[in-house]
Each structure stands twice: as structure tokens, then as C-alpha cells.
Design a protein around this motif. Sequence first.
Motif, PDB file in Angstrom:
ATOM      1  N   LEU A   1       0.828  -1.216   0.000  1.00  0.00           N
ATOM      2  CA  LEU A   1       0.000   0.000   0.000  1.00  0.00           C
ATOM      3  C   LEU A   1       0.857   1.259   0.000  1.00  0.00           C
ATOM      4  O   LEU A   1       0.535   2.241  -0.675  1.00  0.00           O
ATOM      5  CB  LEU A   1      -0.924   0.000   1.225  1.00  0.00           C
TER       6      LEU A   1
ATOM      7  N   VAL B   1      -9.709  -2.650   0.606  1.00  0.00           N
ATOM      8  CA  VAL B   1      -8.353  -3.172   0.423  1.00  0.00           C
ATOM      9  C   VAL B   1      -8.399  -4.696   0.517  1.00  0.00           C
ATOM     10  O   VAL B   1      -8.978  -5.250   1.448  1.00  0.00           O
ATOM     11  CB  VAL B   1      -7.385  -2.634   1.498  1.00  0.00           C
TER      12      VAL B   1
ATOM     13  N   VAL C   1      -7.300  -2.354  -4.526  1.00  0.00           N
ATOM     14  CA  VAL C   1      -7.795  -1.322  -3.617  1.00  0.00           C
ATOM     15  C   VAL C   1      -8.694  -0.347  -4.369  1.00  0.00           C
ATOM     16  O   VAL C   1      -8.580  -0.182  -5.585  1.00  0.00           O
ATOM     17  CB  VAL C   1      -6.630  -0.535  -2.961  1.00  0.00           C
TER      18      VAL C   1
END
Length: 227
Positions: free
Chosen positions: A140, A171, A219
Motif C-alpha cells: 500500500l 483493500v 484497492v
Amino acid sequence: MKVADLFKHRGESISKHHSDLMQWMSPAVREYWGDFLSKANNRQLFTRLRDLQQPAVNDEASEPVEKPIELKPQAQAVFDELQTQLGEIIHTGEWLDVSQERINQFGLVTEDMQWIHTDPERAASESPFKTTIAHGFLTLALLPKLTDSVDPDNNLFPTAKMVVNIGLNQVRFPYPVKAGNRVRAVSTLSKVTPIRKGLEVEREIKVEIEGVRRPGAVVTSVIQLHF
């Protein structure tokens, strides 16, 4: 009937019954009864006036009408362009190496030094992946780089004064990123909404792993473009 006439009519009716009742009372009881009625009538009058001031149950309160957002010319141009790209891939980034050194550095910064990330020898013998894997949060953390959000020479929205990361709506990590893998981000435009400062853009970002069918992360990213 007017409010004053209504009170007068009801008052005359009450007065008649009150006079009949008073004739049956002793002088001592009359004195206390008069005091009681005076206080009670004051409370009733106040309650009636208060109720008359309240809106009827079926009356709908007028809702304030919001003024439509007027976009600046630069923002309007980007909005019009993005509207034609909804559901399409708007960016595919370059491949980036996720080395063991990078994984170790992230572990030191976040104080997450679990052996599945930082001990290649133990991972080779005990991990089902037979090697170390990157932290999910490392994947991320690489999104700004993978989506060129921090590259001034390759800006996806060059006319915006500032790009603000609002957050992630969803996510998932379908497959682990192993040490030595190369990854890249593929962004699909989901939604564009005018806001007072510019535009809010929602994208689905898939982090692809070179040579692997399943992505390392999927995501839903939300950013704002300020003009």
C-alpha cells in the motif's frame, strides 16, 4: 374562529360550570379552589399558545436548496475528459522491484520484523511460500510511487495544483508479494465527482505481480484534485 374568540367561548363555558360548583363549596374551600384554578389556567393558557405556534404535523419544513458547484475552467476541462474514461484503464505504471532490502527497511520503520518478512533462511524452511514476503502495508505504501502520484515529470493530473489522498474504501491482498518480485499498478477510473475545491476521483487500483496471475493487492482509492 380566531384564537381570541376560541378562548372567550371556552372561558364562558368553564365559567358557568365553575359558578355552579362554587355555590356548593364552603368559604374555606372556595379560597383554596380559587388559588388552584388561577395557577392551572395560567399553565393551560401557556400550553395552548405554545401548541398553536408549532407547525402542523403534515407541514413539510422547507429544505434549503444547495447551489450547484461551479468548477474552475481547468477543473471543468479535466472533469469533461474523465467523464469519457469511466470504466477504462487510465494509468499503467512501470515495474518496481520489491527487494529484500526494501522489505527490511520497511520492517525497521514500522517495527514489524516478523520472520516471514525479514528472515530468508527460516522462511525457506518453514514458510509455505519458501521465501520471505513483503508486508501488505508495504504494498500500500508503494501506491503513490506505482501510480506516479509523486513524480512531477509524469503527473497524471498536471493541471491540478495539488493532489490529496483521501483514503481507501476497500483493500484486499489476493496473493503475497515475494522478495525479489516486480510489481506495477494498473488504475481503472470508477467515479468522478465535482467538489468545491475541484474534483474527487475514485479509482480501482490493481497491483500486478510480474509472472503471477493473481494481483498482490486490489484497492479502491479516493483522491481529490485541487485547482
